[in-house]
Scaffold this motif. Structure first.
Motif, short mmCIF file in Angstrom:
data_model
loop_
_atom_site.label_atom_id
_atom_site.label_comp_id
_atom_site.label_asym_id
_atom_site.label_seq_id
_atom_site.Cartn_x
_atom_site.Cartn_y
_atom_site.Cartn_z
N UNK A 289 56.93 17.48 -63.00
CA UNK A 289 55.81 17.68 -62.08
C UNK A 289 55.66 19.19 -61.86
N UNK A 290 54.51 19.77 -62.20
CA UNK A 290 53.24 19.13 -62.54
C UNK A 290 52.94 19.04 -64.05
N UNK A 291 53.85 19.50 -64.89
CA UNK A 291 53.54 19.58 -66.33
C UNK A 291 53.09 18.25 -66.91
N UNK A 292 53.87 17.19 -66.63
CA UNK A 292 53.54 15.87 -67.17
C UNK A 292 52.66 15.06 -66.22
N UNK A 293 52.96 15.14 -64.95
CA UNK A 293 52.21 14.39 -63.94
C UNK A 293 51.93 15.30 -62.75
N UNK A 294 50.67 15.44 -62.39
CA UNK A 294 50.29 16.17 -61.18
C UNK A 294 50.15 15.15 -60.04
N UNK A 295 50.69 15.49 -58.87
CA UNK A 295 50.71 14.55 -57.74
C UNK A 295 50.03 15.16 -56.53
N UNK A 296 49.18 14.34 -55.88
CA UNK A 296 48.49 14.75 -54.65
C UNK A 296 48.76 13.70 -53.57
N UNK A 297 49.18 14.14 -52.41
CA UNK A 297 49.42 13.23 -51.28
C UNK A 297 48.29 13.30 -50.27
N UNK A 298 48.59 12.86 -49.05
CA UNK A 298 47.60 12.92 -47.97
C UNK A 298 48.32 12.93 -46.63
N UNK A 299 47.84 13.77 -45.73
CA UNK A 299 48.25 13.93 -44.32
C UNK A 299 48.90 15.28 -44.03
N UNK A 300 49.57 15.90 -45.02
CA UNK A 300 50.25 17.19 -44.82
C UNK A 300 51.26 17.11 -43.69
N UNK A 301 52.21 16.19 -43.82
CA UNK A 301 53.26 16.05 -42.83
C UNK A 301 54.22 17.24 -42.90
N UNK A 302 54.98 17.52 -41.84
CA UNK A 302 55.88 18.66 -41.84
C UNK A 302 56.91 18.61 -42.98
N UNK A 303 57.27 19.75 -43.46
CA UNK A 303 58.34 20.00 -44.44
C UNK A 303 57.92 19.80 -45.89
N UNK A 304 56.78 19.20 -46.18
CA UNK A 304 56.47 18.94 -47.60
C UNK A 304 56.19 20.23 -48.36
N UNK A 305 55.87 21.30 -47.64
CA UNK A 305 55.70 22.58 -48.34
C UNK A 305 57.03 23.15 -48.79
N UNK A 306 58.14 22.58 -48.28
CA UNK A 306 59.47 23.06 -48.65
C UNK A 306 60.11 22.20 -49.75
N UNK A 307 59.42 21.17 -50.22
CA UNK A 307 59.94 20.39 -51.32
C UNK A 307 59.90 21.22 -52.60
N UNK A 308 60.60 20.77 -53.62
CA UNK A 308 60.54 21.42 -54.92
C UNK A 308 60.23 20.37 -55.99
N UNK A 309 59.01 20.35 -56.50
CA UNK A 309 57.90 21.25 -56.18
C UNK A 309 57.28 20.91 -54.83
N UNK A 310 56.67 21.91 -54.20
CA UNK A 310 55.95 21.66 -52.95
C UNK A 310 54.74 20.78 -53.23
N UNK A 311 54.37 19.99 -52.24
CA UNK A 311 53.39 18.92 -52.47
C UNK A 311 51.96 19.35 -52.17
N UNK A 312 51.09 19.18 -53.16
CA UNK A 312 49.66 19.30 -52.94
C UNK A 312 49.21 18.09 -52.14
N UNK A 313 48.38 18.33 -51.12
CA UNK A 313 48.04 17.23 -50.22
C UNK A 313 46.72 17.51 -49.51
N UNK A 314 46.38 16.62 -48.58
CA UNK A 314 45.21 16.80 -47.74
C UNK A 314 45.67 16.95 -46.30
N UNK A 315 45.24 18.03 -45.69
CA UNK A 315 45.63 18.25 -44.29
C UNK A 315 44.67 17.51 -43.37
N UNK A 316 45.22 16.64 -42.54
CA UNK A 316 44.44 15.87 -41.57
C UNK A 316 44.77 16.41 -40.18
#
Length: 358
Positions: A289-316
């Motif tokens: 990720x993201x070379x083979x599979x790109x992932x998008x989440x939703x809600x932008x909960x705390x700490x996901x920016x600190x994941x590896x890789x950090x998560x692309x998401x939608x901020x609500x």
């Protein structure tokens, strides 16, 4: 214990003036109000809420019902609503339905018996034939993420469909062509709207919409459970599995999806919990990720920016939605009917689905 008469004597006003100050009913000059409040503090006077509610028909309390108190998404809404209500002099009663419709119905009846001045119901799970009469008995009501007839309840929601359209368009722009979706619980308005947005986004982007790449809620998890409420009750409360239920749904769903469809190069998830589970599934399957599979989440909960890789998401804007819900509820308690409030999702691009360099 100081009485209202003691406060009146100390402030040099009548008992009726003291009553008006603490009930919020009737005119009191700023100078007299200040004297009453100062005398009450000096004497340690505590108004009798029960007596006040009998006289005014108001309890200065509101109820808030959420489907899952462990969810950060709902917790931020509660925080916004509670702080807004407190500023207006209201106390909140928080109730957790634990993803069980029958509990939600019972809690709404309990709040009616408690004579709260109004209720905020966050993402209600009840069918309308039960939800509508349950809300109709209340003086005022607001729903978050479940629009109902305006004469019955105020309406606060986010643009779930628009957020998902933007997520799919982003994946298309960065070259993803086989995009899958992990769906949420069909009885939730947000889940239905997010699925609708994904379908619309695929059409708008000119991508092939394949039903076999839409993973149903709880697919690959446990054939014996029908919804998250049953799943939660099947686990030991407080156990690691119980706490990680959203991640587990995403993990098992993504494992099944990607093992059956290795051609998938983009994945949109109903929420960030599912996306975190999908990241784990990709590691286990050797999918980069993201070379083979790109992932998008939703809600932008705390700490996901600190994941590896950090998560692309939608901020609500959950906190702001809660604040607005309380404001609308107070308006409805006062007999007014404000317009619905709809909040946009903001696409936050991070490492799990970045824009290619150059």
């Amino acid at each position: 214990m100081a009485t209202m008469s003691d406060v009146a004597r100390a402030a040099g006003v009548s008992k009726q003036t003291v009553s008006r100050v603490f009930s919020g009913r009737g005119y009191v000059s700023a100078e007299a109000r200040a004297r009453v409040e100062q005398a009450a503090r000096a004497l340690g006077y505590v108004p009798n809420r029960v007596a006040s509610s009998l006289a005014t028909g108001r309890t200065k309390t509101i109820g808030i019902v959420v489907p899952d108190i462990t969810s950060v998404y709902f917790a931020e809404m509660v925080m916004g609503a509670e702080q807004s209500a407190r500023k207006a002099g209201y106390t909140t009663i928080l109730c957790d339905a634990a993803e069980v419709s029958a509990e939600e119905k019972d809690l709404l009846h309990f709040l009616y018996e408690a004579r709260v001045d109004g209720v905020i119901v966050v993402s209600p799970r009840l069918d309308e034939d039960e939800l509508l009469p349950a809300l109709a008995q209340h003086r005022a009501a607001v729903t978050i993420n479940r629009p109902l007839p305006p004469q019955l309840a105020g309406d606060v929601r986010s643009d779930h469909a628009g957020g998902m359209v933007a997520a799919v368009q982003h994946l298309a722009r960065i070259g993803r062509r086989t995009v899958a979706y992990m769906a949420g619980p069909a009885r939730a308005f947000a889940a239905r709207e997010r699925l609708r947005g994904f379908v619309q986004g695929m059409k708008d982007a000119g991508l092939t919409l394949r039903p076999d790449l839409i993973v149903p809620y709880l697919a690959y998890v446990d054939d014996s459970v029908r919804d998250q409420g049953e799943l939660l009750r099947s686990l030991q409360a407080g156990s690691p599995y119980w706490r990680d239920v959203h991640h587990t749904i995403g993990h098992l769903g993504a494992l099944g999806l990607l093992a059956a469809h290795p051609e998938v190069d983009g994945l949109v998830c109903y929420d960030d919990g599912y996306a975190i589970g999908a990241l784990r599934a990709c590691r286990e399957l050797g999918r980069r990720v993201p070379d083979d599979v790109a992932i998008v989440g939703c809600n932008d909960i705390p700490l996901i920016e600190h994941l590896s890789p950090s998560l692309t998401t939608q901020r609500v804007p959950c906190y702001q939605m809660g604040t607005k819900a309380a404001e609308i509820l107070l308006e409805r308690i006062a007999g007014r009917c404000p317009e619905p409030a709809v909040f946009a999702h903001e696409l936050v691009i991070r490492e799990s689905a970045p824009v290619p360099a150059g």
